[in-house]
Scaffold this motif. Structure first.
Motif, PDB file in Angstrom:
ATOM      1  N   THR A 144       9.489   5.886   1.442  1.00 12.89           N
ATOM      2  CA  THR A 144       8.298   6.180   2.243  1.00 12.89           C
ATOM      3  C   THR A 144       7.265   5.066   2.120  1.00 12.89           C
ATOM      4  N   VAL A 145       7.023   4.601   0.900  1.00 10.97           N
ATOM      5  CA  VAL A 145       6.077   3.505   0.693  1.00 10.97           C
ATOM      6  C   VAL A 145       6.552   2.264   1.443  1.00 10.97           C
ATOM      7  N   HIS A 146       7.845   1.988   1.395  1.00 19.73           N
ATOM      8  CA  HIS A 146       8.402   0.835   2.103  1.00 19.73           C
ATOM      9  C   HIS A 146       8.138   0.939   3.614  1.00 19.73           C
ATOM     10  N   GLN A 147       8.369   2.123   4.169  1.00 22.13           N
ATOM     11  CA  GLN A 147       8.154   2.318   5.609  1.00 22.13           C
ATOM     12  C   GLN A 147       6.675   2.180   5.980  1.00 22.13           C
ATOM     13  N   LYS A 155       4.419   0.422   4.372  1.00 18.86           N
ATOM     14  CA  LYS A 155       4.068  -1.003   4.265  1.00 18.86           C
ATOM     15  C   LYS A 155       4.582  -1.792   5.468  1.00 18.86           C
ATOM     16  N   ASN A 156       5.765  -1.449   5.967  1.00 16.80           N
ATOM     17  CA  ASN A 156       6.280  -2.119   7.172  1.00 16.80           C
ATOM     18  C   ASN A 156       5.346  -1.870   8.356  1.00 16.80           C
ATOM     19  N   SER A 157       4.906  -0.639   8.503  1.00 17.55           N
ATOM     20  CA  SER A 157       3.988  -0.315   9.603  1.00 17.55           C
ATOM     21  C   SER A 157       2.660  -1.049   9.445  1.00 17.55           C
ATOM     22  N   LEU A 158       2.176  -1.137   8.241  1.00 17.08           N
ATOM     23  CA  LEU A 158       0.932  -1.864   8.001  1.00 17.08           C
ATOM     24  C   LEU A 158       1.088  -3.367   8.287  1.00 17.08           C
ATOM     25  N   ALA A 192     -11.324  -6.623  15.185  1.00 16.92           N
ATOM     26  CA  ALA A 192     -10.003  -7.150  14.848  1.00 16.92           C
ATOM     27  C   ALA A 192      -9.963  -7.590  13.380  1.00 16.92           C
ATOM     28  N   LYS A 193     -11.039  -8.213  12.907  1.00 11.27           N
ATOM     29  CA  LYS A 193     -11.106  -8.609  11.495  1.00 11.27           C
ATOM     30  C   LYS A 193     -11.093  -7.373  10.591  1.00 11.27           C
ATOM     31  N   ASP A 194     -11.769  -6.305  11.004  1.00 10.64           N
ATOM     32  CA  ASP A 194     -11.771  -5.063  10.235  1.00 10.64           C
ATOM     33  C   ASP A 194     -10.358  -4.463  10.162  1.00 10.64           C
ATOM     34  N   ILE A 195      -9.601  -4.595  11.250  1.00 11.65           N
ATOM     35  CA  ILE A 195      -8.202  -4.115  11.237  1.00 11.65           C
ATOM     36  C   ILE A 195      -7.431  -4.863  10.158  1.00 11.65           C
ATOM     37  N   LEU A 196      -7.602  -6.177  10.078  1.00  6.42           N
ATOM     38  CA  LEU A 196      -6.915  -6.981   9.065  1.00  6.42           C
ATOM     39  C   LEU A 196      -7.353  -6.594   7.654  1.00  6.42           C
ATOM     40  N   ILE A 197      -8.662  -6.440   7.467  1.00  4.42           N
ATOM     41  CA  ILE A 197      -9.197  -6.098   6.143  1.00  4.42           C
ATOM     42  C   ILE A 197      -8.681  -4.727   5.691  1.00  4.42           C
ATOM     43  N   GLN A 198      -8.717  -3.741   6.580  1.00  3.87           N
ATOM     44  CA  GLN A 198      -8.289  -2.384   6.215  1.00  3.87           C
ATOM     45  C   GLN A 198      -6.784  -2.303   5.988  1.00  3.87           C
ATOM     46  N   SER A 199      -6.014  -3.051   6.765  1.00  3.21           N
ATOM     47  CA  SER A 199      -4.560  -3.037   6.531  1.00  3.21           C
ATOM     48  C   SER A 199      -4.237  -3.665   5.177  1.00  3.21           C
ATOM     49  N   ASP A 200      -4.961  -4.741   4.807  1.00  2.13           N
ATOM     50  CA  ASP A 200      -4.775  -5.341   3.480  1.00  2.13           C
ATOM     51  C   ASP A 200      -5.186  -4.356   2.378  1.00  2.13           C
ATOM     52  N   ARG A 201      -6.257  -3.647   2.621  1.00  2.26           N
ATOM     53  CA  ARG A 201      -6.731  -2.666   1.640  1.00  2.26           C
ATOM     54  C   ARG A 201      -5.703  -1.556   1.433  1.00  2.26           C
ATOM     55  N   LEU A 202      -5.124  -1.086   2.509  1.00  5.96           N
ATOM     56  CA  LEU A 202      -4.105  -0.037   2.388  1.00  5.96           C
ATOM     57  C   LEU A 202      -2.873  -0.539   1.638  1.00  5.96           C
ATOM     58  N   VAL A 203      -2.475  -1.778   1.900  1.00  6.58           N
ATOM     59  CA  VAL A 203      -1.342  -2.356   1.161  1.00  6.58           C
ATOM     60  C   VAL A 203      -1.673  -2.424  -0.325  1.00  6.58           C
ATOM     61  N   ASP A 204      -2.905  -2.835  -0.646  1.00  7.20           N
ATOM     62  CA  ASP A 204      -3.321  -2.890  -2.050  1.00  7.20           C
ATOM     63  C   ASP A 204      -3.309  -1.508  -2.700  1.00  7.20           C
ATOM     64  N   LEU A 205      -3.695  -0.493  -1.948  1.00  4.99           N
ATOM     65  CA  LEU A 205      -3.666   0.876  -2.483  1.00  4.99           C
ATOM     66  C   LEU A 205      -2.244   1.363  -2.727  1.00  4.99           C
ATOM     67  N   LEU A 206      -1.302   0.874  -1.957  1.00  3.61           N
ATOM     68  CA  LEU A 206       0.093   1.283  -2.110  1.00  3.61           C
ATOM     69  C   LEU A 206       0.809   0.556  -3.254  1.00  3.61           C
ATOM     70  N   MET A 207       0.266  -0.557  -3.704  1.00  5.95           N
ATOM     71  CA  MET A 207       0.947  -1.358  -4.735  1.00  5.95           C
ATOM     72  C   MET A 207       1.256  -0.569  -6.019  1.00  5.95           C
ATOM     73  N   PRO A 208       0.304   0.172  -6.596  1.00 10.92           N
ATOM     74  CA  PRO A 208       0.650   0.932  -7.815  1.00 10.92           C
ATOM     75  C   PRO A 208       1.726   1.986  -7.567  1.00 10.92           C
ATOM     76  N   ILE A 209       1.680   2.598  -6.405  1.00  8.76           N
ATOM     77  CA  ILE A 209       2.698   3.608  -6.080  1.00  8.76           C
ATOM     78  C   ILE A 209       4.050   2.939  -5.929  1.00  8.76           C
ATOM     79  N   GLU A 210       4.056   1.801  -5.269  1.00  8.53           N
ATOM     80  CA  GLU A 210       5.310   1.061  -5.088  1.00  8.53           C
ATOM     81  C   GLU A 210       5.865   0.612  -6.427  1.00  8.53           C
ATOM     82  N   SER A 211       4.995   0.133  -7.291  1.00  5.02           N
ATOM     83  CA  SER A 211       5.426  -0.319  -8.616  1.00  5.02           C
ATOM     84  C   SER A 211       6.039   0.836  -9.407  1.00  5.02           C
TER      85      SER A 211
END
Length: 164
Positions: A68-71, A73-76, A101-120
């Motif tokens: 689920t985390v992988h999917q 992250k792919n969408s992000l 558009a810059k906010d879209i980039l910032i928020q997508s990066d933020r969501l990826v960062d939030l998923l990192m501990p779960i992915e780990s």
């Protein structure tokens, strides 16, 4: 009455010191010890089985979480790519949409960062090499025979008699 007399005759008191003579186990005592041993073996096997089932369930949940985390992250990543494309196509003087558009980039990066501990956490298998964890119970090499004994005892408990 006979057993009480036998038990009384087995212990004697001499000079204040208690001495117990050695005696053979009675058939009732042997039967009771056998039942206790069988009960312990059944309990150990059932406990081991429960631990295995819990470990298998935890491994299944870990795999599901990892996928689920992988999917997500792919969408992000796709959202981030579309945000970059949008930012490139927007005219330089369209500051409001460029900020979005810059906010879209910032928020997508933020969501990826939030998923990192779960992915780990979800990327580490709970069971080494696809095998079940070893129990702390003292089964050792006797586990198969203990399990067979327990299954046999469960069959007896279910109404099937065992020949002795």
């Amino acid at each position: 009455e006979g057993e009480a007399a036998e038990a009384a005759s087995l212990s004697s008191t001499e000079g204040g010191d208690e001495q117990k003579e050695k005696r053979e186990w009675t058939e009732a005592e042997r039967r009771q010890l056998g039942q206790i041993g069988t009960s312990l073996a059944v309990a150990m096997v059932l406990d081991q089985r429960q631990r295995w089932e819990e470990a298998i369930q935890a491994e299944s949940l870990r795999k599901m979480l990892s996928e689920t985390v992988h999917q997500v992250k792919n969408s992000l990543s796709a959202v981030r790519m579309f945000g970059k494309l949008l930012l490139r196509r927007l005219p330089g003087d369209d500051s409001m949409n460029r900020e979005l558009a810059k906010d879209i980039l910032i928020q997508s990066d933020r969501l990826v960062d939030l998923l990192m501990p779960i992915e780990s956490m979800s990327s580490r298998p709970l069971l080494a090499g696809g095998r079940r964890k070893q129990s702390a119970l003292p089964f050792g090499d006797t586990a198969p025979s203990a399990q067979l004994l327990a299954e046999e005892m469960l069959d007896v408990g279910a109404g099937r008699d065992r020949e002795e």
